[in-house]
Design a protein around this motif. Structure first.
Motif, PDB file in Angstrom:
ATOM      1  N   UNK A 223       0.853  -1.189   0.000  1.00  0.00           N
ATOM      2  CA  UNK A 223       0.000   0.000   0.000  1.00  0.00           C
ATOM      3  C   UNK A 223       0.890   1.240   0.000  1.00  0.00           C
ATOM      4  N   UNK A 224       1.386   1.573  -1.180  1.00  0.00           N
ATOM      5  CA  UNK A 224       2.344   2.663  -1.302  1.00  0.00           C
ATOM      6  C   UNK A 224       1.717   4.001  -0.914  1.00  0.00           C
ATOM      7  N   UNK A 225       0.599   4.334  -1.514  1.00  0.00           N
ATOM      8  CA  UNK A 225      -0.027   5.632  -1.242  1.00  0.00           C
ATOM      9  C   UNK A 225      -0.669   5.663   0.138  1.00  0.00           C
ATOM     10  N   UNK A 226      -1.296   4.563   0.540  1.00  0.00           N
ATOM     11  CA  UNK A 226      -1.968   4.517   1.843  1.00  0.00           C
ATOM     12  C   UNK A 226      -0.956   4.720   2.966  1.00  0.00           C
ATOM     13  N   UNK A 227       0.220   4.111   2.839  1.00  0.00           N
ATOM     14  CA  UNK A 227       1.243   4.257   3.877  1.00  0.00           C
ATOM     15  C   UNK A 227       1.798   5.678   3.934  1.00  0.00           C
ATOM     16  N   UNK A 228       1.770   6.389   2.804  1.00  0.00           N
ATOM     17  CA  UNK A 228       2.309   7.751   2.760  1.00  0.00           C
ATOM     18  C   UNK A 228       1.243   8.810   3.023  1.00  0.00           C
ATOM     19  N   UNK A 229      -0.003   8.386   3.249  1.00  0.00           N
ATOM     20  CA  UNK A 229      -1.092   9.354   3.400  1.00  0.00           C
ATOM     21  C   UNK A 229      -0.921  10.242   4.630  1.00  0.00           C
ATOM     22  N   UNK A 230      -0.440   9.666   5.708  1.00  0.00           N
ATOM     23  CA  UNK A 230      -0.305  10.446   6.937  1.00  0.00           C
ATOM     24  C   UNK A 230       0.722  11.572   6.749  1.00  0.00           C
ATOM     25  N   UNK A 231       1.861  11.237   6.154  1.00  0.00           N
ATOM     26  CA  UNK A 231       2.873  12.262   5.902  1.00  0.00           C
ATOM     27  C   UNK A 231       2.384  13.266   4.862  1.00  0.00           C
ATOM     28  N   UNK A 232       1.655  12.793   3.847  1.00  0.00           N
ATOM     29  CA  UNK A 232       1.127  13.684   2.820  1.00  0.00           C
ATOM     30  C   UNK A 232       0.132  14.681   3.415  1.00  0.00           C
ATOM     31  N   UNK A 233      -0.695  14.213   4.335  1.00  0.00           N
ATOM     32  CA  UNK A 233      -1.654  15.106   4.990  1.00  0.00           C
ATOM     33  C   UNK A 233      -0.930  16.209   5.758  1.00  0.00           C
ATOM     34  N   UNK A 234       0.158  15.848   6.441  1.00  0.00           N
ATOM     35  CA  UNK A 234       0.925  16.834   7.199  1.00  0.00           C
ATOM     36  C   UNK A 234       1.555  17.871   6.265  1.00  0.00           C
ATOM     37  N   UNK A 235       2.143  17.415   5.150  1.00  0.00           N
ATOM     38  CA  UNK A 235       2.786  18.333   4.214  1.00  0.00           C
ATOM     39  C   UNK A 235       1.771  19.247   3.535  1.00  0.00           C
ATOM     40  N   UNK A 236       0.617  18.695   3.169  1.00  0.00           N
ATOM     41  CA  UNK A 236      -0.413  19.527   2.541  1.00  0.00           C
ATOM     42  C   UNK A 236      -0.998  20.537   3.518  1.00  0.00           C
ATOM     43  N   UNK A 237      -1.052  20.180   4.780  1.00  0.00           N
ATOM     44  CA  UNK A 237      -1.518  21.129   5.793  1.00  0.00           C
ATOM     45  C   UNK A 237      -0.542  22.294   5.925  1.00  0.00           C
ATOM     46  N   UNK A 243       1.547  31.589   2.617  1.00  0.00           N
ATOM     47  CA  UNK A 243       0.987  32.589   1.714  1.00  0.00           C
ATOM     48  C   UNK A 243       1.210  32.149   0.272  1.00  0.00           C
ATOM     49  N   UNK A 244       0.132  32.132  -0.504  1.00  0.00           N
ATOM     50  CA  UNK A 244       0.204  31.641  -1.875  1.00  0.00           C
ATOM     51  C   UNK A 244       1.155  32.519  -2.685  1.00  0.00           C
ATOM     52  N   UNK A 245       2.090  31.865  -3.367  1.00  0.00           N
ATOM     53  CA  UNK A 245       3.056  32.569  -4.202  1.00  0.00           C
ATOM     54  C   UNK A 245       4.361  32.903  -3.516  1.00  0.00           C
ATOM     55  N   UNK A 253       5.308  23.193  -1.327  1.00  0.00           N
ATOM     56  CA  UNK A 253       4.723  22.475  -2.461  1.00  0.00           C
ATOM     57  C   UNK A 253       5.703  21.463  -3.048  1.00  0.00           C
ATOM     58  N   UNK A 254       6.985  21.839  -3.084  1.00  0.00           N
ATOM     59  CA  UNK A 254       7.979  20.930  -3.639  1.00  0.00           C
ATOM     60  C   UNK A 254       8.101  19.671  -2.782  1.00  0.00           C
ATOM     61  N   UNK A 255       7.964  19.797  -1.467  1.00  0.00           N
ATOM     62  CA  UNK A 255       8.022  18.627  -0.602  1.00  0.00           C
ATOM     63  C   UNK A 255       6.858  17.685  -0.877  1.00  0.00           C
ATOM     64  N   UNK A 256       5.682  18.246  -1.156  1.00  0.00           N
ATOM     65  CA  UNK A 256       4.527  17.411  -1.512  1.00  0.00           C
ATOM     66  C   UNK A 256       4.787  16.689  -2.832  1.00  0.00           C
ATOM     67  N   UNK A 257       5.334  17.429  -3.806  1.00  0.00           N
ATOM     68  CA  UNK A 257       5.621  16.819  -5.107  1.00  0.00           C
ATOM     69  C   UNK A 257       6.678  15.725  -4.992  1.00  0.00           C
ATOM     70  N   UNK A 258       7.694  15.949  -4.140  1.00  0.00           N
ATOM     71  CA  UNK A 258       8.731  14.939  -3.948  1.00  0.00           C
ATOM     72  C   UNK A 258       8.157  13.664  -3.336  1.00  0.00           C
TER      73      UNK A 258
END
Length: 378
Positions: A223-237, A243-245, A253-258
């Motif tokens: 479960x590649x994405x499921x296991x990374x969901x917790x960290x992804x939620x933290x980064x997206x938060x 501030x946008x921009x 944003x780059x950390x989320x993309x990575x």
């Protein structure tokens, strides 16, 4: 029969700061060309929507009735004329700009033939790659590739490119982990078709077990994405609080993309390893031709997309071809109902039923193995 055989080799670039600035400028100019060409086509379609005897209450696109529909060829001619008056476009290779229009043309063809959605405008940063459809002779020397206009760019040559091939095109891709070049190499060779031979192997995919084969191999689904969901939620938060921009917003944003790229690379690497394991000691591999789009839109869509069955089938087909194993997709209808031993249909099974028991011959096995896929070609 001699035919052209293409392979794509991907390497990570080591561009200088000046070359990175050139890459970013080219991507931005390609994005503007794409959006302008899309707007031109969209205006033409909107001008044909109004009635002849009435006008819209909001607005109308006034374009002459005899104006032809914008196509790839007509837009290329207009781009050539406009490029002579635009210093920004003159800095870019003309063929690279034409490939942007070809990409737009493919989007409309996919919309008409494959029921894809209407092409959308690309916002800043959405254009990720540009293509050089033609390179000079000997474009690779000492771990460097010569790109038109840009010049020599260094890259990590992780593996050697076989001799005898001609590098037809190069695609420069911008990812979260850096810049990459995808080199398409062509050979004029005679490729023999792989014929059915050896031991057959039937494969069934699922969510509890990623694959279940006819030789009783069960592989649990990572479960590649499921296991990374917790960290992804933290980064997206963290992204949402910036501030946008701003620079901090871009870094978050780059950390989320990575993280997304890491998950995709892990899934692809695991698919390749399991595909090689499947091809050991078999001569034929058969998989079900599933409606993957319909499965991805169901209640378990997130888990189906995380499993990546479509990517796995593509990688498995490539691995079978490289190792001389026959690969074929078979119709998925009634594969759990027909007995693999005698071929008699036993009736519909519920999803909870995991055992196949034939009332005709008494054969019993796990229904998930679906041995009929392989046995029918034995």
């Amino acid at each position: 029969m001699i035919q052209v055989f293409n392979l794509t080799y991907e390497f990570k670039l080591k561009p200088t700061k000046t070359q990175v600035a050139i890459f970013e400028d080219w991507l931005e100019q390609c994005r503007k060309v794409y959006n302008y060409a899309l707007q031109e086509r969209k205006d033409w379609y909107n001008s044909r929507k109004c009635r002849i005897d009435a006008c819209s209450l909001r607005s109308e696109f006034i374009i002459k009735a005899d104006t032809p529909r914008p196509t790839y060829s007509t837009q290329c001619k207009a781009l050539t004329a406009y490029r002579k008056t635009s210093p920004a476009l003159q800095r870019i290779n003309a063929q690279a700009l034409q490939q942007v229009l070809r990409r737009l043309e493919k989007s409309f063809v996919s919309m008409w033939e494959q029921n894809h959605g209407f092409p959308r405008f690309k916002k800043r940063g959405a254009m990720r790659s540009f293509v050089f459809p033609q390179l000079s002779s000997n474009p690779i020397q000492k771990s460097s590739v010569k790109l038109p206009v840009i010049g020599w760019v260094k890259f990590w040559q992780s593996r050697a490119i076989p001799e005898g091939g001609i590098i037809k095109q190069a695609r420069v891709v911008n990812r979260a982990s850096g810049w990459y070049v995808m080199l398409t190499v062509a050979w004029d060779v005679k490729l023999p078709e792989v014929m059915p031979h050896g031991n057959p192997l039937g494969i069934d995919v699922g969510l509890t077990n990623f694959i279940a084969t006819s030789n009783s191999l069960l592989v649990k689904r990572p479960r590649f994405f499921i296991d990374a969901e917790r960290k992804l939620k933290l980064l997206q938060k963290r992204v949402s609080k910036k501030q946008i921009g701003s620079n901090n917003w871009r870094k978050a944003q780059k950390k989320v993309a990575l993280l997304h790229e890491y998950v995709a690379n892990c899934r692809s690497d695991w698919h390749r390893k399991i595909s090689h394991q499947i091809c050991n000691d078999v001569g034929m591999v058969f998989v079900e031709d599933l409606n993957l789009v319909g499965l991805s839109r169901g209640m378990l869509g997130k888990h189906c997309l995380d499993a990546g069955w479509g990517q796995f089938f593509t990688i498995l087909e490539q691995t079978c071809w490289k190792r001389g194993v026959y690969f074929q997709k078979v119709d998925a209808k009634k594969t759990s109902q027909i007995c693999p031993n005698c071929g008699v249909a036993t009736g519909k099974k519920e999803l909870s039923e995991r055992t196949h028991s034939c009332s005709n011959c008494g054969y019993t096995t796990g229904s998930a193995l679906k041995e009929r896929i392989g046995v029918s070609y034995n």
